[in-house]
Design a protein around this motif. Structure first.
Motif, PDB file in Angstrom:
ATOM      1  N   MET A 147       0.822  -1.198   0.000  1.00 37.54           N
ATOM      2  CA  MET A 147       0.000   0.000   0.000  1.00 37.54           C
ATOM      3  C   MET A 147       0.868   1.265   0.000  1.00 37.54           C
ATOM      4  SD  MET A 147      -3.277   0.837   0.261  1.00 37.54           S
ATOM      5  CE  MET A 147      -4.324   2.110   0.841  1.00 37.54           C
ATOM      6  N   ILE A 148       1.851   1.316   0.897  1.00 42.36           N
ATOM      7  CA  ILE A 148       2.733   2.485   0.927  1.00 42.36           C
ATOM      8  C   ILE A 148       3.455   2.623  -0.404  1.00 42.36           C
ATOM      9  CG2 ILE A 148       4.856   3.437   1.922  1.00 42.36           C
ATOM     10  CD1 ILE A 148       3.931   2.469   4.641  1.00 42.36           C
ATOM     11  N   LYS A 149       3.885   1.500  -0.957  1.00 43.06           N
ATOM     12  CA  LYS A 149       4.615   1.518  -2.231  1.00 43.06           C
ATOM     13  C   LYS A 149       3.778   2.187  -3.321  1.00 43.06           C
ATOM     14  CE  LYS A 149       6.621  -1.644  -5.619  1.00 43.06           C
ATOM     15  NZ  LYS A 149       6.869  -3.075  -5.924  1.00 43.06           N
ATOM     16  N   ASP A 150       2.506   1.828  -3.411  1.00 39.50           N
ATOM     17  CA  ASP A 150       1.634   2.398  -4.443  1.00 39.50           C
ATOM     18  C   ASP A 150       1.478   3.905  -4.278  1.00 39.50           C
ATOM     19  OD1 ASP A 150       1.244  -0.174  -5.467  1.00 39.50           O
ATOM     20  OD2 ASP A 150      -0.543  -0.498  -4.234  1.00 39.50           O
ATOM     21  N   VAL A 151       1.268   4.338  -3.051  1.00 36.93           N
ATOM     22  CA  VAL A 151       1.094   5.774  -2.796  1.00 36.93           C
ATOM     23  C   VAL A 151       2.418   6.497  -3.030  1.00 36.93           C
ATOM     24  CG1 VAL A 151       0.364   7.521  -1.132  1.00 36.93           C
ATOM     25  CG2 VAL A 151      -0.770   5.305  -1.156  1.00 36.93           C
ATOM     26  N   ARG A 152       3.521   5.899  -2.581  1.00 36.45           N
ATOM     27  CA  ARG A 152       4.847   6.497  -2.789  1.00 36.45           C
ATOM     28  C   ARG A 152       5.098   6.720  -4.273  1.00 36.45           C
ATOM     29  NH1 ARG A 152       9.329   4.365  -4.597  1.00 36.45           N
ATOM     30  NH2 ARG A 152       8.779   2.196  -4.213  1.00 36.45           N
ATOM     31  N   LYS A 153       4.793   5.699  -5.073  1.00 35.90           N
ATOM     32  CA  LYS A 153       4.999   5.820  -6.522  1.00 35.90           C
ATOM     33  C   LYS A 153       4.075   6.853  -7.147  1.00 35.90           C
ATOM     34  CE  LYS A 153       7.015   1.480  -7.894  1.00 35.90           C
ATOM     35  NZ  LYS A 153       6.883   0.359  -8.827  1.00 35.90           N
TER      36      LYS A 153
END
Length: 58
Positions: free
Chosen positions: A1-7
């Protein structure tokens, strides 16, 4: 989840690591799914990333 928002904000792992002062190895392990941040930390990080996203899209 964090990865998607970070990207979606356009941050690299290195930039994210520096911004939140989280060791790069921890960020990589979150992205790969080997580790998960505490739920409370994940919520705060996502909230901050969304705030950054709103600021940069204006």
């Amino acid at each position: 989840m964090i990865k998607d928002v970070r990207k979606s904000v356009g941050l690299t792992q290195k930039q994210f690591s520096a911004l939140f002062e989280i060791p790069i190895d921890v960020v990589k392990s979150w992205d790969s799914g080997r580790r998960k941040p505490p739920e409370w930390a994940e919520k705060l990080i996502i909230e901050k990333l969304n705030s950054i996203k709103e600021t940069t899209s204006q």
